[in-house]
Design a protein around this motif. Structure first.
Motif, mmCIF file in Angstrom:
data_model
loop_
_atom_site.group_PDB
_atom_site.id
_atom_site.type_symbol
_atom_site.label_atom_id
_atom_site.label_comp_id
_atom_site.label_asym_id
_atom_site.label_seq_id
_atom_site.Cartn_x
_atom_site.Cartn_y
_atom_site.Cartn_z
ATOM 1 N N ALA A 1 -15.243 -16.519 -20.022
ATOM 2 C CA ALA A 1 -14.458 -17.695 -20.408
ATOM 3 C C ALA A 1 -13.585 -17.327 -21.593
ATOM 4 C CB ALA A 1 -15.369 -18.875 -20.765
ATOM 5 N N ILE A 2 -12.348 -17.836 -21.598
ATOM 6 C CA ILE A 2 -11.348 -17.629 -22.664
ATOM 7 C C ILE A 2 -11.333 -16.186 -23.180
ATOM 8 C CG2 ILE A 2 -11.344 -20.049 -23.387
ATOM 9 C CD1 ILE A 2 -13.065 -19.257 -25.800
ATOM 10 N N GLY A 3 -11.434 -15.242 -22.277
ATOM 11 C CA GLY A 3 -11.398 -13.850 -22.675
ATOM 12 C C GLY A 3 -12.668 -13.354 -23.332
ATOM 13 N N ARG A 4 -13.711 -14.156 -23.274
ATOM 14 C CA ARG A 4 -14.997 -13.789 -23.859
ATOM 15 C C ARG A 4 -15.993 -13.494 -22.742
ATOM 16 N NH1 ARG A 4 -11.715 -14.319 -27.553
ATOM 17 N NH2 ARG A 4 -11.920 -15.710 -29.361
ATOM 18 N N GLY A 5 -17.126 -12.958 -23.124
ATOM 19 C CA GLY A 5 -18.173 -12.681 -22.155
ATOM 20 C C GLY A 5 -19.541 -12.882 -22.766
ATOM 21 N N GLY A 6 -20.546 -12.876 -21.934
ATOM 22 C CA GLY A 6 -21.919 -13.022 -22.397
ATOM 23 C C GLY A 6 -22.849 -12.938 -21.206
ATOM 24 N N ILE B 1 -23.973 -17.167 -26.310
ATOM 25 C CA ILE B 1 -24.046 -18.351 -27.171
ATOM 26 C C ILE B 1 -22.761 -18.539 -27.955
ATOM 27 C CG2 ILE B 1 -25.254 -19.381 -29.129
ATOM 28 C CD1 ILE B 1 -27.799 -17.973 -28.103
ATOM 29 N N PHE B 2 -22.247 -17.465 -28.557
ATOM 30 C CA PHE B 2 -21.016 -17.583 -29.339
ATOM 31 C C PHE B 2 -19.832 -17.975 -28.450
ATOM 32 C CE2 PHE B 2 -22.596 -14.416 -32.790
ATOM 33 C CZ PHE B 2 -23.367 -15.429 -33.341
ATOM 34 N N SER B 3 -19.772 -17.410 -27.230
ATOM 35 C CA SER B 3 -18.670 -17.749 -26.325
ATOM 36 C C SER B 3 -18.734 -19.216 -25.913
ATOM 37 C CB SER B 3 -18.720 -16.865 -25.074
ATOM 38 O OG SER B 3 -18.546 -15.496 -25.405
ATOM 39 N N MET B 4 -19.935 -19.724 -25.590
ATOM 40 C CA MET B 4 -20.069 -21.110 -25.184
ATOM 41 C C MET B 4 -19.814 -22.062 -26.351
ATOM 42 S SD MET B 4 -20.413 -21.256 -22.000
ATOM 43 C CE MET B 4 -20.508 -23.041 -22.081
ATOM 44 N N MET B 5 -20.147 -21.660 -27.555
ATOM 45 C CA MET B 5 -19.836 -22.489 -28.725
ATOM 46 C C MET B 5 -18.325 -22.701 -28.820
ATOM 47 S SD MET B 5 -22.484 -23.563 -30.520
ATOM 48 C CE MET B 5 -21.708 -23.890 -32.106
ATOM 49 N N GLU B 6 -17.565 -21.633 -28.634
ATOM 50 C CA GLU B 6 -16.106 -21.743 -28.718
ATOM 51 C C GLU B 6 -15.551 -22.584 -27.564
ATOM 52 O OE1 GLU B 6 -13.753 -18.334 -30.049
ATOM 53 O OE2 GLU B 6 -15.587 -17.144 -29.939
ATOM 54 N N ASP C 1 -9.383 -21.775 -27.586
ATOM 55 C CA ASP C 1 -8.566 -21.282 -26.470
ATOM 56 C C ASP C 1 -8.546 -19.768 -26.380
ATOM 57 O OD1 ASP C 1 -7.104 -20.666 -28.697
ATOM 58 O OD2 ASP C 1 -5.347 -21.877 -28.172
ATOM 59 N N GLY C 2 -9.324 -19.096 -27.209
ATOM 60 C CA GLY C 2 -9.395 -17.641 -27.145
ATOM 61 C C GLY C 2 -8.391 -16.912 -27.997
ATOM 62 N N THR C 3 -7.558 -17.642 -28.760
ATOM 63 C CA THR C 3 -6.561 -16.968 -29.599
ATOM 64 C C THR C 3 -7.195 -16.353 -30.844
ATOM 65 O OG1 THR C 3 -6.065 -19.089 -30.685
ATOM 66 C CG2 THR C 3 -4.705 -18.454 -28.795
ATOM 67 N N GLU C 4 -8.305 -16.938 -31.291
ATOM 68 C CA GLU C 4 -8.996 -16.378 -32.445
ATOM 69 C C GLU C 4 -9.838 -15.174 -32.010
ATOM 70 O OE1 GLU C 4 -8.777 -17.292 -35.602
ATOM 71 O OE2 GLU C 4 -7.308 -18.852 -35.125
ATOM 72 N N PRO C 5 -10.027 -14.198 -32.909
ATOM 73 C CA PRO C 5 -10.871 -13.046 -32.550
ATOM 74 C C PRO C 5 -12.302 -13.487 -32.303
ATOM 75 C CG PRO C 5 -10.349 -13.037 -34.908
ATOM 76 C CD PRO C 5 -9.484 -14.086 -34.279
ATOM 77 N N PRO C 6 -13.023 -12.826 -31.392
ATOM 78 C CA PRO C 6 -14.404 -13.221 -31.090
ATOM 79 C C PRO C 6 -15.322 -13.006 -32.282
ATOM 80 C CG PRO C 6 -13.876 -11.131 -30.043
ATOM 81 C CD PRO C 6 -12.591 -11.666 -30.598
ATOM 82 N N ILE C 7 -16.384 -13.790 -32.338
ATOM 83 C CA ILE C 7 -17.365 -13.669 -33.420
ATOM 84 C C ILE C 7 -18.171 -12.392 -33.231
ATOM 85 C CG2 ILE C 7 -19.359 -14.751 -34.532
ATOM 86 C CD1 ILE C 7 -18.329 -17.439 -33.541
ATOM 87 N N ASP C 8 -18.241 -11.599 -34.281
ATOM 88 C CA ASP C 8 -19.029 -10.366 -34.253
ATOM 89 C C ASP C 8 -19.926 -10.359 -35.482
ATOM 90 O OD1 ASP C 8 -20.073 -7.912 -33.733
ATOM 91 O OD2 ASP C 8 -18.290 -6.760 -34.305
ATOM 92 N N ASP C 9 -21.061 -11.019 -35.342
ATOM 93 C CA ASP C 9 -21.933 -11.243 -36.494
ATOM 94 C C ASP C 9 -23.376 -11.107 -36.045
ATOM 95 O OD1 ASP C 9 -23.010 -11.922 -38.888
ATOM 96 O OD2 ASP C 9 -21.904 -13.796 -39.126
#
Length: 309
Positions: free
Chosen positions: A181-186, A97-102, A108-116
């Motif tokens: 996507a953009i260096g994220r996963g889920g 969910i967090f990856s698809m929100m971004e 573009d993946g430059t910000e650190p991933p959400i860890d909440d």
């Protein structure tokens, strides 16, 4: 006649007790694979960044174990099938969910991933609902080869205790789809009770003609067209030499390296260190040019292998 009439339910119950072996249902992996491709294609049309979805796991698990594993870490959509008179479950974990929100909002993946570990917000739940509708449509499309069914969205559950689709100790087929996507996963998970698959055993046990390979002609054609438009770098190699490291270290400006090649020597045209053609060298309008003479056959032609799948 009555004895024969009661035989079928008994057989079904025995088969249910034995479970649905994935190896004996070869259409199941094909269905989940097609669902992943259809969902990924839909996301590519909605997102600016590339989205990749692949099947990471298909197996049998107890419904209760699946729900416990995702408690407080996922949203789940309860889906009803009138033709089977049963319910399925499609879930997205927190990272999905967090990856698809971004992705959907242009990150573009430059910000650190959400860890909440916080509860999902109303906006995240509404976006998840839209994604559930896309995933339901993808699953419905994937199932067309074995069953003409309708999947109806019922509700979203934030607590797995309320995502009830059968008794907790009942077995179900679970498919896990990995998002990248953009260096994220889920992860997306799909839970189908065995009772829903019982009438489809024969269809699932036989691979439908044309489903094993080249199932999505439009995607294959698009993939081939994109590859053919790709720009590659070509290198013309007149001669290659080996030299010891100490001689290489002694080289200085002005030194001359003697070549055995002549203007009539064959030139190797290569890309990414892979030889492609042998060429003859010449001149045209004051510039060197190459004339392709022969193709260098490789043991494995990667491009042709990809396009033939």
């Amino acid at each position: 006649m009555a004895q024969a009439h009661n035989l079928s339910p008994i057989t079904d119950r025995l088969l249910d007790a034995a479970g649905n072996s994935i190896e004996r249902l070869p259409m199941l992996p094909i269905i989940f694979d097609r669902m992943a491709r259809v969902f990924a294609d839909t996301m590519r049309q909605r997102a600016a960044s590339p989205v990749f979805v692949s099947v990471s796991y298909i197996g049998n698990d107890r419904i209760g174990d699946i729900l416990d594993e995702n408690e407080a870490n996922a949203l789940a959509a309860v889906v009803y099938t009138p033709e089977w008179d049963t319910r399925l479950l499609i879930g997205f974990d927190r990272d999905f969910i967090f990856s698809m929100m971004e992705v959907l909002f242009g990150a573009d993946g430059t910000e650190p991933p959400i860890d909440d570990e916080r509860p999902f917000s109303n906006i995240e739940t509404r976006v998840a609902r839209s994604l559930f509708m896309d995933s339901i449509k993808a699953l419905e499309d994937a199932l067309k080869s074995v069953a003409d069914i309708t999947l109806k969205f019922e509700r979203i559950e934030t607590r797995m205790d309320f995502a009830v689709i059968g008794r907790r100790n009942n077995s179900a087929v679970v498919g896990r789809l990995l998002l990248q996507a953009i260096g994220r996963g889920g992860e997306m998970f799909v839970v189908v009770p065995h009772s829903a698959l019982t009438p489809l055993r024969q269809n699932l046990a036989q691979v439908v003609s044309g489903e094993g390979n080249n199932r999505d002609k439009e995607w294959t054609q698009q993939f081939q067209a994109e590859i053919q438009r790709t720009h590659v770098e070509l290198n013309a190699v007149l001669e290659e030499q080996q030299m010891s490291l100490d001689k290489l270290a002694d080289l200085k400006v002005g030194d001359i390296i003697q070549l055995q090649a002549t203007p009539r020597s064959k030139v190797t045209l290569q890309s990414n260190n892979q030889p492609l053609f042998t060429c003859s060298m010449g001149q045209s309008d004051g510039s060197y040019c190459l004339q392709v003479e022969d193709q260098i056959h490789q043991k494995e032609d990667i491009l042709d292998d990809i396009l033939s799948r």
